[in-house]
Design a protein around this motif. Structure first.
Motif, PDB file in Angstrom:
ATOM      1  N   ARG A  35       0.866  -1.585   0.285  1.00 18.39           N
ATOM      2  CA  ARG A  35       0.235  -0.292  -0.077  1.00 18.39           C
ATOM      3  C   ARG A  35       1.485   1.199  -0.129  1.00 18.39           C
ATOM      4  NH1 ARG A  35      -4.569  -1.515   4.503  1.00 18.39           N
ATOM      5  NH2 ARG A  35      -5.501  -2.508   3.309  1.00 18.39           N
ATOM      6  N   ILE A  36       1.785   1.296   0.730  1.00 16.47           N
ATOM      7  CA  ILE A  36       2.966   1.957   0.860  1.00 16.47           C
ATOM      8  C   ILE A  36       3.525   2.570  -0.764  1.00 16.47           C
ATOM      9  CG2 ILE A  36       4.915   3.053   1.851  1.00 16.47           C
ATOM     10  CD1 ILE A  36       4.691   1.175   4.540  1.00 16.47           C
ATOM     11  N   ARG A  37       4.337   1.632  -1.541  1.00 12.22           N
ATOM     12  CA  ARG A  37       4.509   1.744  -2.484  1.00 12.22           C
ATOM     13  C   ARG A  37       3.260   1.668  -3.537  1.00 12.22           C
ATOM     14  NH1 ARG A  37       8.235  -3.806  -1.896  1.00 12.22           N
ATOM     15  NH2 ARG A  37      10.317  -2.396  -1.281  1.00 12.22           N
ATOM     16  N   GLU A  38       2.343   1.657  -3.656  1.00 10.49           N
ATOM     17  CA  GLU A  38       0.892   1.947  -4.673  1.00 10.49           C
ATOM     18  C   GLU A  38       0.243   3.420  -4.220  1.00 10.49           C
ATOM     19  OE1 GLU A  38      -1.502  -0.704  -3.029  1.00 10.49           O
ATOM     20  OE2 GLU A  38      -1.245  -2.788  -4.364  1.00 10.49           O
ATOM     21  N   ARG A  39       0.687   3.961  -3.121  1.00 18.37           N
ATOM     22  CA  ARG A  39      -0.197   5.688  -2.633  1.00 18.37           C
ATOM     23  C   ARG A  39       1.714   6.581  -2.632  1.00 18.37           C
ATOM     24  NH1 ARG A  39      -2.207   1.517  -1.026  1.00 18.37           N
ATOM     25  NH2 ARG A  39      -4.652   2.193  -0.941  1.00 18.37           N
ATOM     26  N   SER A  40       2.603   6.222  -3.545  1.00 20.72           N
ATOM     27  CA  SER A  40       3.650   7.302  -4.101  1.00 20.72           C
ATOM     28  C   SER A  40       4.532   6.844  -2.915  1.00 20.72           C
ATOM     29  CB  SER A  40       3.714   8.325  -4.413  1.00 20.72           C
ATOM     30  OG  SER A  40       2.635   8.112  -5.836  1.00 20.72           O
ATOM     31  N   GLY A  41       4.649   6.411  -1.775  1.00 24.26           N
ATOM     32  CA  GLY A  41       5.950   6.397  -0.291  1.00 24.26           C
ATOM     33  C   GLY A  41       6.406   5.134  -0.548  1.00 24.26           C
ATOM     34  N   THR A  42       7.963   5.480  -0.350  1.00 23.45           N
ATOM     35  CA  THR A  42       9.152   4.741  -0.817  1.00 23.45           C
ATOM     36  C   THR A  42       9.101   3.791   0.470  1.00 23.45           C
ATOM     37  OG1 THR A  42      10.143   6.103   1.204  1.00 23.45           O
ATOM     38  CG2 THR A  42      10.056   6.533  -1.564  1.00 23.45           C
ATOM     39  N   VAL A  43      10.114   2.195   0.436  1.00 23.06           N
ATOM     40  CA  VAL A  43       9.836   1.633   1.615  1.00 23.06           C
ATOM     41  C   VAL A  43      11.429   1.430   1.500  1.00 23.06           C
ATOM     42  CG1 VAL A  43       9.974  -0.928   2.280  1.00 23.06           C
ATOM     43  CG2 VAL A  43       8.256  -0.062   1.202  1.00 23.06           C
ATOM     44  N   ALA A  44      12.287   2.106   3.264  1.00 13.98           N
ATOM     45  CA  ALA A  44      13.715   2.033   2.605  1.00 13.98           C
ATOM     46  C   ALA A  44      13.766   1.249   2.937  1.00 13.98           C
ATOM     47  CB  ALA A  44      14.450   2.630   3.747  1.00 13.98           C
ATOM     48  N   VAL A  45      13.559  -0.020   4.136  1.00 15.15           N
ATOM     49  CA  VAL A  45      14.304  -1.269   4.357  1.00 15.15           C
ATOM     50  C   VAL A  45      12.596  -1.937   4.910  1.00 15.15           C
ATOM     51  CG1 VAL A  45      15.001  -2.476   6.731  1.00 15.15           C
ATOM     52  CG2 VAL A  45      15.795  -0.318   6.211  1.00 15.15           C
ATOM     53  N   GLY A  46      13.251  -3.978   4.527  1.00 17.04           N
ATOM     54  CA  GLY A  46      11.909  -4.956   4.698  1.00 17.04           C
ATOM     55  C   GLY A  46      10.924  -4.973   3.645  1.00 17.04           C
ATOM     56  N   PRO A  47       9.764  -6.039   4.414  1.00 16.99           N
ATOM     57  CA  PRO A  47       9.664  -5.935   5.715  1.00 16.99           C
ATOM     58  C   PRO A  47      10.571  -6.874   6.409  1.00 16.99           C
ATOM     59  CG  PRO A  47       7.822  -6.552   4.415  1.00 16.99           C
ATOM     60  CD  PRO A  47       9.130  -5.818   3.743  1.00 16.99           C
ATOM     61  N   LEU A  48      11.345  -7.003   7.246  1.00 15.88           N
ATOM     62  CA  LEU A  48      12.442  -8.115   7.965  1.00 15.88           C
ATOM     63  C   LEU A  48      11.631  -9.069   9.464  1.00 15.88           C
ATOM     64  CD1 LEU A  48      15.130  -5.055   8.865  1.00 15.88           C
ATOM     65  CD2 LEU A  48      14.557  -7.048   6.751  1.00 15.88           C
ATOM     66  N   THR A  49      11.705  -9.639   9.217  1.00 14.14           N
ATOM     67  CA  THR A  49      11.820 -10.947  10.049  1.00 14.14           C
ATOM     68  C   THR A  49      12.184 -10.876  11.038  1.00 14.14           C
ATOM     69  OG1 THR A  49      10.706 -11.992   8.390  1.00 14.14           O
ATOM     70  CG2 THR A  49      10.754 -13.497  10.820  1.00 14.14           C
ATOM     71  N   PHE A  50      11.778 -11.388  12.711  1.00 13.10           N
ATOM     72  CA  PHE A  50      12.210 -10.653  13.625  1.00 13.10           C
ATOM     73  C   PHE A  50      11.490 -12.357  14.746  1.00 13.10           C
ATOM     74  CE2 PHE A  50      12.684  -7.044  12.794  1.00 13.10           C
ATOM     75  CZ  PHE A  50      14.019  -6.176  12.309  1.00 13.10           C
ATOM     76  N   PRO A  51      12.120 -12.515  15.964  1.00 14.03           N
ATOM     77  CA  PRO A  51      11.152 -13.641  16.867  1.00 14.03           C
ATOM     78  C   PRO A  51       9.732 -13.104  17.137  1.00 14.03           C
ATOM     79  CG  PRO A  51      14.201 -13.155  17.944  1.00 14.03           C
ATOM     80  CD  PRO A  51      13.171 -12.056  16.418  1.00 14.03           C
ATOM     81  N   VAL A  52       9.983 -11.888  17.266  1.00 14.64           N
ATOM     82  CA  VAL A  52       8.331 -12.182  17.663  1.00 14.64           C
ATOM     83  C   VAL A  52       7.681 -10.440  16.476  1.00 14.64           C
ATOM     84  CG1 VAL A  52       8.685 -12.043  19.999  1.00 14.64           C
ATOM     85  CG2 VAL A  52       8.957 -10.430  19.037  1.00 14.64           C
ATOM     86  N   GLY A  53       7.847 -11.216  15.600  1.00 10.72           N
ATOM     87  CA  GLY A  53       6.951 -10.554  14.278  1.00 10.72           C
ATOM     88  C   GLY A  53       8.128  -9.584  12.862  1.00 10.72           C
ATOM     89  N   ARG A  54       7.134  -9.264  11.997  1.00 10.26           N
ATOM     90  CA  ARG A  54       7.632  -8.704  11.131  1.00 10.26           C
ATOM     91  C   ARG A  54       7.912  -6.910  10.940  1.00 10.26           C
ATOM     92  NH1 ARG A  54       5.398 -10.231   6.293  1.00 10.26           N
ATOM     93  NH2 ARG A  54       8.406 -10.479   5.091  1.00 10.26           N
ATOM     94  N   GLY A  55       8.766  -6.305  10.483  1.00 11.63           N
ATOM     95  CA  GLY A  55       8.687  -5.411  10.872  1.00 11.63           C
ATOM     96  C   GLY A  55       9.525  -4.142   9.419  1.00 11.63           C
ATOM     97  N   ALA A  56       9.472  -3.484   8.710  1.00  6.95           N
ATOM     98  CA  ALA A  56       9.514  -1.918   7.675  1.00  6.95           C
ATOM     99  C   ALA A  56       9.789  -0.870   7.743  1.00  6.95           C
ATOM    100  CB  ALA A  56       8.692  -2.570   6.568  1.00  6.95           C
ATOM    101  N   LEU A  57      10.655   0.006   7.375  1.00  8.01           N
ATOM    102  CA  LEU A  57      10.664   0.770   7.620  1.00  8.01           C
ATOM    103  C   LEU A  57      10.534   1.558   6.630  1.00  8.01           C
ATOM    104  CD1 LEU A  57      14.440   1.651   9.378  1.00  8.01           C
ATOM    105  CD2 LEU A  57      11.896   2.221   9.678  1.00  8.01           C
ATOM    106  N   ALA A  58      10.001   3.225   5.870  1.00  5.59           N
ATOM    107  CA  ALA A  58       9.160   3.396   4.991  1.00  5.59           C
ATOM    108  C   ALA A  58       8.923   5.047   5.411  1.00  5.59           C
ATOM    109  CB  ALA A  58       8.604   2.901   4.464  1.00  5.59           C
ATOM    110  N   ALA A  59       8.788   5.455   4.318  1.00  6.17           N
ATOM    111  CA  ALA A  59       9.020   7.289   4.237  1.00  6.17           C
ATOM    112  C   ALA A  59       7.307   7.492   3.770  1.00  6.17           C
ATOM    113  CB  ALA A  59      10.096   7.881   4.189  1.00  6.17           C
TER     114      ALA A  59
END
Length: 263
Positions: A90-114
């Motif tokens: 959704r971020i990319r479709e709406r002209s945002g940018t994704v810098a990192v991820g999604p990355l997987t961690f022991p208890v969930g998944r995260g990403a950094l965006a703008a």
């Protein structure tokens, strides 16, 4: 992050965590320990990431940037999602940018965006560090997005984070003058304000999410920040509240306030 009692799907679209990536982890711990009274403990993510604690409860994360990364040091606000892959699309479709991820961690998944104006934020799918209402009572007081157009930003975040969808636990935005106010039930979680300028020399008015931490005494906090290498960029005092915007020794901005939640 560590295991908690609340899942991101329980507080859909709400601010659920704040973290700082800094060039000198030990110096950052010394500064925030002295200024905000935090203590720190290691996590399962290794020696380069620690949890900040208040009364033994996690309130924020502070990690070490890789020396090769030439990025601005800043506090990052994370928002709860139930599907990190869908949120990233959704971020990319709406002209945002994704810098990192999604990355997987022991208890969930995260990403950094703008977002479309360049304001950085994170998304998190999975378990939260502590029970969310407990975390909200401790820190942060609230979040403030300074952006070019608050209505446009509310549409972007609403579509990415499922605000105002009627889904159980989702957040509701309300339009108050030139601001958009984000509610979780009756509680104010964030404010979105228009007027930020991307090329502004003052970093306080560039597009970005700003974290407000509650303190008992703003003046004493400002003094402690200055004594430990920080800078006070702005101080404001009224009958209702006192607040100050500070810059830590590595350049990260944050605001301290005596007000628990914005009215």
């Amino acid at each position: 992050m560590v295991s908690g009692e609340t899942s991101s799907s329980d507080v859909l679209g709400a601010p659920c965590w704040v973290s700082l990536m800094t060039r000198d982890l030990k110096s950052a711990q010394d500064f925030y320990g002295a200024v905000l009274g935090w203590r720190f403990r290691r996590t399962r993510l290794g020696d380069d990431f620690t949890l900040a604690l208040v009364d033994d409860a996690p309130v924020a994360g502070i990690g070490a940037l890789a020396p090769s990364l030439q990025v601005a040091v800043a506090w990052t606000s994370y928002f709860a999602v139930d599907d990190a892959d869908r949120a990233v699309s959704r971020i990319r479709e709406r002209s945002g940018t994704v810098a990192v991820g999604p990355l997987t961690f022991p208890v969930g998944r995260g990403a950094l965006a703008a977002d479309r104006d360049g304001a950085t934020f994170g998304i998190w799918e999975g378990r939260l560090p502590v029970d969310w209402p407990i975390w909200r009572r401790r820190t942060p007081a609230w979040l403030h997005l300074r952006t070019r157009d608050a209505l446009d930003a509310a549409i972007f975040y609403g579509e990415v984070l499922d605000w105002a969808t009627g889904r159980p636990g989702c957040c509701e935005p309300d339009y108050e003058g030139e601001e958009v106010v984000l509610y979780g039930g009756s509680q104010v979680l964030a404010r979105l304000s228009s007027g930020a300028v991307g090329a502004a020399p003052d970093p306080r008015i560039r597009p970005g999410w700003h974290v407000h931490f509650p303190v008992a005494d703003v003046a004493a906090t400002v003094r402690a920040a200055r004594e430990h290498g920080g800078v006070a960029l702005h101080e404001h005092c009224t009958k209702e509240k006192s607040e100050a915007t500070l810059r830590d020794p590595d350049g990260a901005l944050f605001t301290v306030t005596t007000r628990s939640f914005p009215s």
